[in-house]
Design a protein around this motif. Structure first.
Motif, PDB file in Angstrom:
ATOM      1  N   ARG A   1     -31.064  21.297  -1.783  1.00  0.00           N
ATOM      2  CA  ARG A   1     -31.755  21.670  -3.012  1.00  0.00           C
ATOM      3  C   ARG A   1     -31.259  23.006  -3.541  1.00  0.00           C
ATOM      4  O   ARG A   1     -31.016  23.160  -4.743  1.00  0.00           O
ATOM      5  N   ALA A   2     -31.106  23.985  -2.649  1.00  0.00           N
ATOM      6  CA  ALA A   2     -30.668  25.319  -3.063  1.00  0.00           C
ATOM      7  C   ALA A   2     -29.253  25.288  -3.624  1.00  0.00           C
ATOM      8  O   ALA A   2     -28.955  25.941  -4.629  1.00  0.00           O
ATOM      9  N   ARG A   3     -28.371  24.528  -2.993  1.00  0.00           N
ATOM     10  CA  ARG A   3     -26.986  24.455  -3.479  1.00  0.00           C
ATOM     11  C   ARG A   3     -26.913  23.760  -4.828  1.00  0.00           C
ATOM     12  O   ARG A   3     -26.145  24.166  -5.708  1.00  0.00           O
ATOM     13  N   ALA A   4     -27.702  22.716  -5.014  1.00  0.00           N
ATOM     14  CA  ALA A   4     -27.705  22.019  -6.296  1.00  0.00           C
ATOM     15  C   ALA A   4     -28.231  22.939  -7.395  1.00  0.00           C
ATOM     16  O   ALA A   4     -27.629  23.049  -8.475  1.00  0.00           O
ATOM     17  N   LYS A   5     -29.325  23.606  -7.140  1.00  0.00           N
ATOM     18  CA  LYS A   5     -29.904  24.526  -8.123  1.00  0.00           C
ATOM     19  C   LYS A   5     -28.906  25.609  -8.500  1.00  0.00           C
ATOM     20  O   LYS A   5     -28.715  25.929  -9.694  1.00  0.00           O
ATOM     21  N   ALA A   6     -28.237  26.201  -7.507  1.00  0.00           N
ATOM     22  CA  ALA A   6     -27.266  27.261  -7.781  1.00  0.00           C
ATOM     23  C   ALA A   6     -26.106  26.749  -8.629  1.00  0.00           C
ATOM     24  O   ALA A   6     -25.617  27.442  -9.531  1.00  0.00           O
ATOM     25  N   TRP A   7     -25.659  25.523  -8.333  1.00  0.00           N
ATOM     26  CA  TRP A   7     -24.559  24.960  -9.115  1.00  0.00           C
ATOM     27  C   TRP A   7     -24.970  24.732 -10.563  1.00  0.00           C
ATOM     28  O   TRP A   7     -24.231  25.069 -11.491  1.00  0.00           O
ATOM     29  N   PHE A   8     -26.148  24.175 -10.781  1.00  0.00           N
ATOM     30  CA  PHE A   8     -26.600  23.919 -12.144  1.00  0.00           C
ATOM     31  C   PHE A   8     -26.723  25.226 -12.928  1.00  0.00           C
ATOM     32  O   PHE A   8     -26.383  25.281 -14.116  1.00  0.00           O
ATOM     33  N   GLU A   9     -27.168  26.275 -12.274  1.00  0.00           N
ATOM     34  CA  GLU A   9     -27.287  27.568 -12.948  1.00  0.00           C
ATOM     35  C   GLU A   9     -25.910  28.139 -13.278  1.00  0.00           C
ATOM     36  O   GLU A   9     -25.703  28.709 -14.359  1.00  0.00           O
ATOM     37  N   ASP A  10     -24.955  27.991 -12.369  1.00  0.00           N
ATOM     38  CA  ASP A  10     -23.599  28.466 -12.626  1.00  0.00           C
ATOM     39  C   ASP A  10     -22.959  27.683 -13.779  1.00  0.00           C
ATOM     40  O   ASP A  10     -22.315  28.279 -14.658  1.00  0.00           O
ATOM     41  N   LEU A  11     -23.152  26.372 -13.794  1.00  0.00           N
ATOM     42  CA  LEU A  11     -22.610  25.562 -14.880  1.00  0.00           C
ATOM     43  C   LEU A  11     -23.230  25.985 -16.202  1.00  0.00           C
ATOM     44  O   LEU A  11     -22.520  26.121 -17.220  1.00  0.00           O
ATOM     45  N   ARG A  12     -24.544  26.203 -16.213  1.00  0.00           N
ATOM     46  CA  ARG A  12     -25.220  26.696 -17.407  1.00  0.00           C
ATOM     47  C   ARG A  12     -24.582  27.976 -17.937  1.00  0.00           C
ATOM     48  O   ARG A  12     -24.304  28.107 -19.126  1.00  0.00           O
TER      49      ARG A  12
ATOM     50  N   ARG B   1     -21.566  29.165 -17.490  1.00  0.00           N
ATOM     51  CA  ARG B   1     -20.212  28.982 -18.016  1.00  0.00           C
ATOM     52  C   ARG B   1     -20.212  28.234 -19.348  1.00  0.00           C
ATOM     53  O   ARG B   1     -19.407  28.532 -20.235  1.00  0.00           O
ATOM     54  N   ILE B   2     -21.116  27.288 -19.500  1.00  0.00           N
ATOM     55  CA  ILE B   2     -21.216  26.589 -20.781  1.00  0.00           C
ATOM     56  C   ILE B   2     -21.667  27.549 -21.879  1.00  0.00           C
ATOM     57  O   ILE B   2     -21.114  27.554 -22.984  1.00  0.00           O
ATOM     58  N   CYS B   3     -22.655  28.370 -21.579  1.00  0.00           N
ATOM     59  CA  CYS B   3     -23.136  29.327 -22.575  1.00  0.00           C
ATOM     60  C   CYS B   3     -22.028  30.284 -23.002  1.00  0.00           C
ATOM     61  O   CYS B   3     -21.868  30.585 -24.195  1.00  0.00           O
ATOM     62  N   LEU B   4     -21.239  30.772 -22.057  1.00  0.00           N
ATOM     63  CA  LEU B   4     -20.128  31.663 -22.393  1.00  0.00           C
ATOM     64  C   LEU B   4     -19.097  30.950 -23.262  1.00  0.00           C
ATOM     65  O   LEU B   4     -18.574  31.526 -24.230  1.00  0.00           O
ATOM     66  N   ALA B   5     -18.793  29.688 -22.946  1.00  0.00           N
ATOM     67  CA  ALA B   5     -17.820  28.937 -23.730  1.00  0.00           C
ATOM     68  C   ALA B   5     -18.326  28.708 -25.147  1.00  0.00           C
ATOM     69  O   ALA B   5     -17.556  28.814 -26.123  1.00  0.00           O
ATOM     70  N   PHE B   6     -19.599  28.407 -25.292  1.00  0.00           N
ATOM     71  CA  PHE B   6     -20.160  28.168 -26.624  1.00  0.00           C
ATOM     72  C   PHE B   6     -20.233  29.458 -27.433  1.00  0.00           C
ATOM     73  O   PHE B   6     -19.990  29.449 -28.647  1.00  0.00           O
ATOM     74  N   GLU B   7     -20.568  30.561 -26.797  1.00  0.00           N
ATOM     75  CA  GLU B   7     -20.598  31.834 -27.514  1.00  0.00           C
ATOM     76  C   GLU B   7     -19.194  32.251 -27.952  1.00  0.00           C
ATOM     77  O   GLU B   7     -19.019  32.841 -29.038  1.00  0.00           O
TER      78      GLU B   7
ATOM     79  N   GLY C   1     -26.921  29.383 -34.082  1.00  0.00           N
ATOM     80  CA  GLY C   1     -25.764  30.154 -34.511  1.00  0.00           C
ATOM     81  C   GLY C   1     -25.238  29.733 -35.855  1.00  0.00           C
ATOM     82  O   GLY C   1     -25.897  29.030 -36.628  1.00  0.00           O
ATOM     83  N   ARG C   2     -24.024  30.154 -36.142  1.00  0.00           N
ATOM     84  CA  ARG C   2     -23.397  29.775 -37.410  1.00  0.00           C
ATOM     85  C   ARG C   2     -22.566  28.511 -37.240  1.00  0.00           C
ATOM     86  O   ARG C   2     -22.456  27.714 -38.168  1.00  0.00           O
ATOM     87  N   LEU C   3     -21.969  28.293 -36.070  1.00  0.00           N
ATOM     88  CA  LEU C   3     -21.231  27.066 -35.753  1.00  0.00           C
ATOM     89  C   LEU C   3     -22.157  26.073 -35.053  1.00  0.00           C
ATOM     90  O   LEU C   3     -22.216  24.896 -35.426  1.00  0.00           O
ATOM     91  N   PHE C   4     -22.860  26.546 -34.044  1.00  0.00           N
ATOM     92  CA  PHE C   4     -23.857  25.732 -33.357  1.00  0.00           C
ATOM     93  C   PHE C   4     -25.184  25.910 -34.105  1.00  0.00           C
ATOM     94  O   PHE C   4     -25.863  26.915 -33.950  1.00  0.00           O
ATOM     95  N   GLU C   5     -25.521  24.922 -34.929  1.00  0.00           N
ATOM     96  CA  GLU C   5     -26.753  25.055 -35.701  1.00  0.00           C
ATOM     97  C   GLU C   5     -27.964  25.138 -34.786  1.00  0.00           C
ATOM     98  O   GLU C   5     -28.900  25.894 -35.034  1.00  0.00           O
ATOM     99  N   LYS C   6     -27.947  24.338 -33.723  1.00  0.00           N
ATOM    100  CA  LYS C   6     -29.000  24.408 -32.712  1.00  0.00           C
ATOM    101  C   LYS C   6     -28.441  23.859 -31.413  1.00  0.00           C
ATOM    102  O   LYS C   6     -27.979  22.722 -31.370  1.00  0.00           O
ATOM    103  N   VAL C   7     -28.476  24.657 -30.373  1.00  0.00           N
ATOM    104  CA  VAL C   7     -27.999  24.196 -29.070  1.00  0.00           C
ATOM    105  C   VAL C   7     -28.938  24.723 -27.999  1.00  0.00           C
ATOM    106  O   VAL C   7     -29.349  25.885 -28.026  1.00  0.00           O
ATOM    107  N   GLY C   8     -29.307  23.842 -27.086  1.00  0.00           N
ATOM    108  CA  GLY C   8     -30.116  24.227 -25.944  1.00  0.00           C
ATOM    109  C   GLY C   8     -29.369  23.922 -24.659  1.00  0.00           C
ATOM    110  O   GLY C   8     -28.811  22.826 -24.512  1.00  0.00           O
ATOM    111  N   VAL C   9     -29.339  24.881 -23.755  1.00  0.00           N
ATOM    112  CA  VAL C   9     -28.760  24.686 -22.417  1.00  0.00           C
ATOM    113  C   VAL C   9     -29.807  25.181 -21.425  1.00  0.00           C
ATOM    114  O   VAL C   9     -30.057  26.379 -21.328  1.00  0.00           O
ATOM    115  N   HIS C  10     -30.427  24.248 -20.729  1.00  0.00           N
ATOM    116  CA  HIS C  10     -31.604  24.558 -19.920  1.00  0.00           C
ATOM    117  C   HIS C  10     -31.373  24.217 -18.451  1.00  0.00           C
ATOM    118  O   HIS C  10     -30.694  23.237 -18.128  1.00  0.00           O
TER     119      HIS C  10
END
Length: 299
Positions: free
Chosen positions: A16-27, A29-35, A77-86
């Motif tokens: 459970r801990a490893r899965a949670k940590a991975w999902f947070e790390d993926l989140r 990196r996605i946020c940085l790529a979108f920004e 944002g201006r390119l991403f009108e609405k994006v959620g990463v949860h």
């Protein structure tokens, strides 16, 4: 196929801990790529300040017993009108009615679920909307699920032979083929079946892959596949955005986009399992319904 040996409590906690940590790390990196895409958007087409994600922690329940929670990440944002990463990590017990419908919860309603989910609605009608999520769930059994699917809003793009969908499917297929040559055919068919709007007799988008209850008996292999699905998304979707983001659009293009967004909203409210799971387990309503498009039309 499911595992024959039940893991120890310590082993399950580690999973459970490893899965949670991975999902947070993926989140992250996605946020940085979108920004970064927000920063790169042409001011002539996208005036104003580049958007940034705002993260809002939330807790499940009334604040008494610890039932988990998550972090809602939203960017307008201006390119991403609405994006959620949860990312959410929730636990407790299902209601008797819901437990009867969940694998492994029929005799013991206790559960643990952690995952990452996102939906991006783009300002430019020529940039497809997209959805992705991966999750790890445990009841008396445990499994991975998730997928990624592309949702173009223009008719000329709504064929799997269109180059954006070809690129998206190639990335998904590569992730599948690295683990099992049968996965892609099975999971892309599953995606088309799942995202079928029965009341309109049409697909929501051009698909991708969808899988659930993945428990082959090799937890590490199943987790590795789920990670590769996330990596495939990070590779494919920003590339599609960069290809389309400089395309000008007309009022007619925008109208077509808003009508297609209506189809997206219909699916999420009528059929989406994640929406139903979140509502049934007392999740954050703002996070659950953040997948709704900011504007849509039913002419």
């Amino acid at each position: 196929m499911s595992a024959t040996a039940k893991p120890s409590a310590d082993a399950l906690a580690d999973r459970r801990a490893r899965a949670k940590a991975w999902f947070e790390d993926l989140r992250d990196r996605i946020c940085l790529a979108f920004e970064a895409l927000e920063d790169a958007a042409d001011p002539a087409l996208y005036p104003g300040e580049a958007g940034r994600f705002e993260r809002t922690p939330w807790t499940r329940g009334d604040g008494g017993e610890d039932l988990g929670g998550g972090v809602m990440g939203m960017m307008h944002g201006r390119l991403f009108e609405k994006v959620g990463v949860h990312v959410s990590t929730v636990f407790g017990a299902f209601s008797p009615e819901f437990a009867a419908r969940v694998r492994g919860a029929e005799t013991d309603p206790r559960f643990y679920a952690t995952g990452v989910s996102l939906i991006a609605h783009m300002r430019n009608p020529h940039v497809p909307a997209v959805h992705m999520n991966t999750r790890f769930i445990t009841t008396t059994q445990s499994w991975f699920g998730g997928g990624m699917d592309l949702n173009p809003t223009q008719d000329y793009q709504r064929d799997k032979s269109f180059e954006d969908s070809v690129l998206f499917h190639q990335a998904a297929k590569a992730a599948c083929d690295a683990h099992d040559p049968a996965y892609y055919s099975r999971f892309t068919d599953w995606c088309d079946e799942y995202f079928w709007l029965k009341h309109r007799q049409e697909l929501r988008g051009t698909g991708g892959i969808f899988y659930d209850h993945l428990d082959t008996g090799d937890h590490d292999a199943d987790f590795a596949f789920t990670r590769d699905v996330g990596e495939a998304f990070v590779k494919a979707y920003p590339q599609i955005v960069r290809t389309r983001m400089d395309t000008p659009w007309s009022d007619d293009d925008r109208e077509e986009q808003l009508v297609r967004r209506g189809r997206y909203a219909e699916f999420n409210l009528l059929y989406d399992r994640g929406t139903k799971f979140g509502l049934e387990t007392g999740g954050n309503i703002n996070s659950i319904l953040s997948s709704m498009p900011p504007h849509a039309r039913w002419p």
